[in-house]
Design a protein around this motif. Structure first.
Motif, PDB file in Angstrom:
ATOM      1  N   UNK A 138      12.528  58.538 -11.774  1.00 28.41           N
ATOM      2  CA  UNK A 138      12.678  59.688 -10.872  1.00 28.41           C
ATOM      3  C   UNK A 138      13.849  60.594 -11.248  1.00 28.41           C
ATOM      4  N   UNK A 139      14.617  60.179 -12.270  1.00 28.50           N
ATOM      5  CA  UNK A 139      15.810  60.961 -12.611  1.00 28.50           C
ATOM      6  C   UNK A 139      15.770  61.392 -14.072  1.00 28.50           C
ATOM      7  N   UNK A 140      16.099  62.646 -14.303  1.00 29.59           N
ATOM      8  CA  UNK A 140      16.086  63.124 -15.688  1.00 29.59           C
ATOM      9  C   UNK A 140      17.430  62.860 -16.358  1.00 29.59           C
ATOM     10  N   UNK A 141      18.465  62.615 -15.508  1.00 30.52           N
ATOM     11  CA  UNK A 141      19.812  62.450 -16.053  1.00 30.52           C
ATOM     12  C   UNK A 141      20.330  61.019 -15.922  1.00 30.52           C
ATOM     13  N   UNK A 142      19.400  60.049 -15.947  1.00 28.30           N
ATOM     14  CA  UNK A 142      19.781  58.650 -15.730  1.00 28.30           C
ATOM     15  C   UNK A 142      20.904  58.198 -16.671  1.00 28.30           C
ATOM     16  N   UNK A 143      20.795  58.584 -17.927  1.00 30.15           N
ATOM     17  CA  UNK A 143      21.792  58.136 -18.906  1.00 30.15           C
ATOM     18  C   UNK A 143      23.172  58.708 -18.587  1.00 30.15           C
ATOM     19  N   UNK A 144      23.215  59.962 -18.131  1.00 30.48           N
ATOM     20  CA  UNK A 144      24.499  60.581 -17.774  1.00 30.48           C
ATOM     21  C   UNK A 144      25.134  59.892 -16.573  1.00 30.48           C
ATOM     22  N   UNK A 145      24.299  59.622 -15.569  1.00 34.26           N
ATOM     23  CA  UNK A 145      24.806  58.954 -14.361  1.00 34.26           C
ATOM     24  C   UNK A 145      25.358  57.577 -14.736  1.00 34.26           C
ATOM     25  N   UNK A 146      24.624  56.875 -15.591  1.00 33.03           N
ATOM     26  CA  UNK A 146      25.056  55.542 -16.025  1.00 33.03           C
ATOM     27  C   UNK A 146      26.408  55.621 -16.720  1.00 33.03           C
ATOM     28  N   UNK A 147      26.540  56.616 -17.579  1.00 37.88           N
ATOM     29  CA  UNK A 147      27.779  56.807 -18.340  1.00 37.88           C
ATOM     30  C   UNK A 147      28.946  57.100 -17.391  1.00 37.88           C
ATOM     31  N   UNK A 148      28.678  57.941 -16.387  1.00 40.05           N
ATOM     32  CA  UNK A 148      29.735  58.307 -15.450  1.00 40.05           C
ATOM     33  C   UNK A 148      30.189  57.107 -14.628  1.00 40.05           C
ATOM     34  N   UNK A 149      29.226  56.330 -14.150  1.00 43.95           N
ATOM     35  CA  UNK A 149      29.585  55.146 -13.351  1.00 43.95           C
ATOM     36  C   UNK A 149      30.329  54.128 -14.200  1.00 43.95           C
ATOM     37  N   UNK A 150      29.851  53.918 -15.409  1.00 42.70           N
ATOM     38  CA  UNK A 150      30.495  52.935 -16.288  1.00 42.70           C
ATOM     39  C   UNK A 150      31.953  53.308 -16.548  1.00 42.70           C
ATOM     40  N   UNK A 151      32.217  54.594 -16.783  1.00 39.77           N
ATOM     41  CA  UNK A 151      33.592  54.974 -17.112  1.00 39.77           C
ATOM     42  C   UNK A 151      34.471  55.103 -15.872  1.00 39.77           C
ATOM     43  N   UNK A 152      33.966  55.713 -14.791  1.00 40.93           N
ATOM     44  CA  UNK A 152      34.841  55.887 -13.631  1.00 40.93           C
ATOM     45  C   UNK A 152      35.073  54.584 -12.879  1.00 40.93           C
ATOM     46  N   UNK A 153      34.095  53.684 -12.893  1.00 36.58           N
ATOM     47  CA  UNK A 153      34.278  52.439 -12.159  1.00 36.58           C
ATOM     48  C   UNK A 153      34.583  51.248 -13.074  1.00 36.58           C
ATOM     49  N   UNK A 154      34.547  51.463 -14.358  1.00 34.59           N
ATOM     50  CA  UNK A 154      34.854  50.373 -15.283  1.00 34.59           C
ATOM     51  C   UNK A 154      33.950  49.169 -15.098  1.00 34.59           C
ATOM     52  N   UNK A 155      32.648  49.434 -15.066  1.00 32.52           N
ATOM     53  CA  UNK A 155      31.698  48.356 -14.779  1.00 32.52           C
ATOM     54  C   UNK A 155      30.511  48.454 -15.736  1.00 32.52           C
ATOM     55  N   UNK A 156      29.875  47.332 -16.001  1.00 38.92           N
ATOM     56  CA  UNK A 156      28.668  47.328 -16.808  1.00 38.92           C
ATOM     57  C   UNK A 156      27.519  47.941 -16.024  1.00 38.92           C
ATOM     58  N   UNK A 157      26.672  48.711 -16.694  1.00 38.88           N
ATOM     59  CA  UNK A 157      25.564  49.388 -16.017  1.00 38.88           C
ATOM     60  C   UNK A 157      24.263  49.143 -16.780  1.00 38.88           C
ATOM     61  N   UNK A 158      23.212  48.823 -16.037  1.00 37.74           N
ATOM     62  CA  UNK A 158      21.873  48.703 -16.612  1.00 37.74           C
ATOM     63  C   UNK A 158      21.006  49.763 -15.939  1.00 37.74           C
ATOM     64  N   UNK A 159      20.217  50.472 -16.715  1.00 30.97           N
ATOM     65  CA  UNK A 159      19.298  51.476 -16.164  1.00 30.97           C
ATOM     66  C   UNK A 159      17.885  50.919 -16.257  1.00 30.97           C
ATOM     67  N   UNK A 160      17.126  50.994 -15.165  1.00 29.60           N
ATOM     68  CA  UNK A 160      15.764  50.477 -15.233  1.00 29.60           C
ATOM     69  C   UNK A 160      14.839  51.209 -14.266  1.00 29.60           C
ATOM     70  N   UNK A 161      13.575  50.902 -14.362  1.00 34.39           N
ATOM     71  CA  UNK A 161      12.592  51.424 -13.433  1.00 34.39           C
ATOM     72  C   UNK A 161      11.571  50.329 -13.142  1.00 34.39           C
ATOM     73  N   UNK A 162      11.421  50.019 -11.865  1.00 35.15           N
ATOM     74  CA  UNK A 162      10.421  49.022 -11.480  1.00 35.15           C
ATOM     75  C   UNK A 162       9.025  49.604 -11.685  1.00 35.15           C
ATOM     76  N   UNK A 163       8.958  50.919 -11.620  1.00 32.76           N
ATOM     77  CA  UNK A 163       7.693  51.638 -11.743  1.00 32.76           C
ATOM     78  C   UNK A 163       7.173  51.583 -13.185  1.00 32.76           C
ATOM     79  N   UNK A 164       8.026  51.957 -14.127  1.00 32.78           N
ATOM     80  CA  UNK A 164       7.580  52.020 -15.524  1.00 32.78           C
ATOM     81  C   UNK A 164       7.838  50.725 -16.278  1.00 32.78           C
ATOM     82  N   UNK A 165       8.731  49.897 -15.738  1.00 34.67           N
ATOM     83  CA  UNK A 165       9.070  48.657 -16.435  1.00 34.67           C
ATOM     84  C   UNK A 165      10.202  48.817 -17.435  1.00 34.67           C
ATOM     85  N   UNK A 166      10.627  50.043 -17.658  1.00 31.22           N
ATOM     86  CA  UNK A 166      11.727  50.273 -18.602  1.00 31.22           C
ATOM     87  C   UNK A 166      13.003  49.587 -18.105  1.00 31.22           C
ATOM     88  N   UNK A 167      13.676  48.914 -18.984  1.00 30.34           N
ATOM     89  CA  UNK A 167      14.969  48.317 -18.647  1.00 30.34           C
ATOM     90  C   UNK A 167      14.896  47.071 -17.784  1.00 30.34           C
TER      91      UNK A 167
END
Ligand code: GDP
Ligand code: ZN
Length: 337
Positions: A138-167
């Motif tokens: 549902x998001x076109x900027x998933x990778x950017x959001x992941x990058x922002x959360x990983x750097x600002x919160x210093x946490x590991x991030x996994x991106x996935x979709x239950x719909x498509x099965x990606x990730x």
């Protein structure tokens, strides 16, 4: 209770070990070593803290035709929250977990503060936490959001979709063959993720109603086996998640907590003290004001709760002391002293 059990003559087999897949008041559903699921009564009168919850390993005994929990094994990790509304009561969400996924739907990004709060609760369990951003379709900027959360919160991030099965495979890998617990707001996409992780096997049994009308009811398990080994626990969507202790801050705010080690004073309040490394990082723009304030707020909340818990413990110890003093006095009196 049947007569045998009452007379203590049932002499059933030795207690056996099982894992709680769903906990309800007074009864839990337990996985047996043979892979079946059975309903087991819990100890009568057990207080909330001692009552078995999902993920617990329990010892079970047959008493007549009943199955009873006779002991809950010590927990190696516990995911719990403080009940909202200024209560210092804790609610156990899952036990014996090896990793926690803070699930966030990419359709409706919650605030960073909300994710930070969930991360503190997650790390407080004793298991490492990762952010899982789901609904990536549902998001076109998933990778950017992941990058922002990983750097600002210093946490590991996994991106996935239950719909498509990606990730989804990356999300499954977080369990590492152990038990992965999911936390997140209601609607975040947790149950869909569980479905994607385990395929169609999640929904447990369907039963015919006793009145024979044949309506199927589904029993929703909270702990389910992952096909590649390990298990996943879906916790209920929570409206309010109170942090329970400062331990979780060490994991969720590792960047800030590390700074505190360099403050001049060991009891630095990180506000006006000279030589405060946290304030220095703020002034230098290394630490954002948003993150600092979020850290302070969660720290205050955790410390308040710790003090309340300490006070409750002290009161309980006092009560026990008074009880045993009274009992000793009575014994002395009875012995004629
Ligand atoms: P939960 O309350 O956290 O368990 O959330 P649900 O799994 O029930 O999901 C909430 C809503 O989001 C439902 O309408 C799902 O169909 C939808 N949803 C969940 N995961 C995905 C996804 O990966 N992609 C899309 N497009 N929708 C999803
Ligand atoms: Zn300081």
């Amino acid at each position: 209770m049947d007569a045998d059990a009452e007379n203590g003559t049932s002499g059933g087999p030795e207690p056996w070990r099982g894992r709680v897949v769903r906990g309800d008041r007074g009864v839990v559903r337990v996985w047996t070593p043979g892979g079946e699921e059975v309903a087991v009564r819990t100890l009568a009168g057990a207080d909330d803290g001692a009552a078995p919850c999902v993920g617990d390993w329990v010892l079970i005994e047959a008493v007549g035709t009943d199955l009873r929990v006779v002991a809950v094994e010590p927990r190696r990790s516990v995911l719990e929250r403080a009940e909202p509304g200024g209560s210092s009561r804790r609610q156990v969400l899952a036990a014996n977990i090896d990793a926690v996924a803070v699930v966030v739907g990419l359709d409706q990004m919650p605030s960073l503060e909300k994710v930070e709060r969930l991360l503190v609760v997650a790390w407080s369990s004793g298991a490492p936490a990762t952010v899982v951003l789901t609904k990536a379709d549902l998001a076109s900027d998933a990778a950017d959001v992941a990058e922002e959360i990983a750097t600002t919160l210093g946490v590991g991030v996994v991106v996935c979709s239950a719909e498509s099965g990606d990730g989804v495979a990356e999300a499954a890998a977080l369990a590492g063959g152990g038990t992965l617990a999911l936390v997140g707001s209601s609607g975040a996409g947790k149950s869909s993720l569980v479905n994607a992780l385990v395929g169609e096997s999640r929904v447990a049994t369907s039963a015919i109603r006793a009145d024979g009308r044949g309506r199927h009811t589904t029993v929703r398990r909270e702990l389910v086996a992952l096909p590649g080994g390990g298990a996943v626990i879906d916790t209920p969507g929570l409206r309010g998640v109170g942090v329970t202790d400062s331990d979780g801050l060490v994991g969720a705010f590792a960047d800030v907590e590390e700074l505190t080690a360099s403050c001049r004073f060991a009891d630095c309040g990180h506000q006006v003290e000279p030589g405060c490394a946290v304030r220095a990082a703020l002034d230098a723009g290394v630490l954002s004001l948003r993150r600092y304030e979020s850290w302070r707020a969660l720290q205050r909340e955790a410390q308040w709760l710790e003090r309340r818990a300490d006070a409750r413990l002290a009161a309980e110890q006092n009560r026990q002391l008074r009880r045993s003093t009274r009992a000793q006095r009575r014994m002395r009196r009875e012995r004629g002293h």
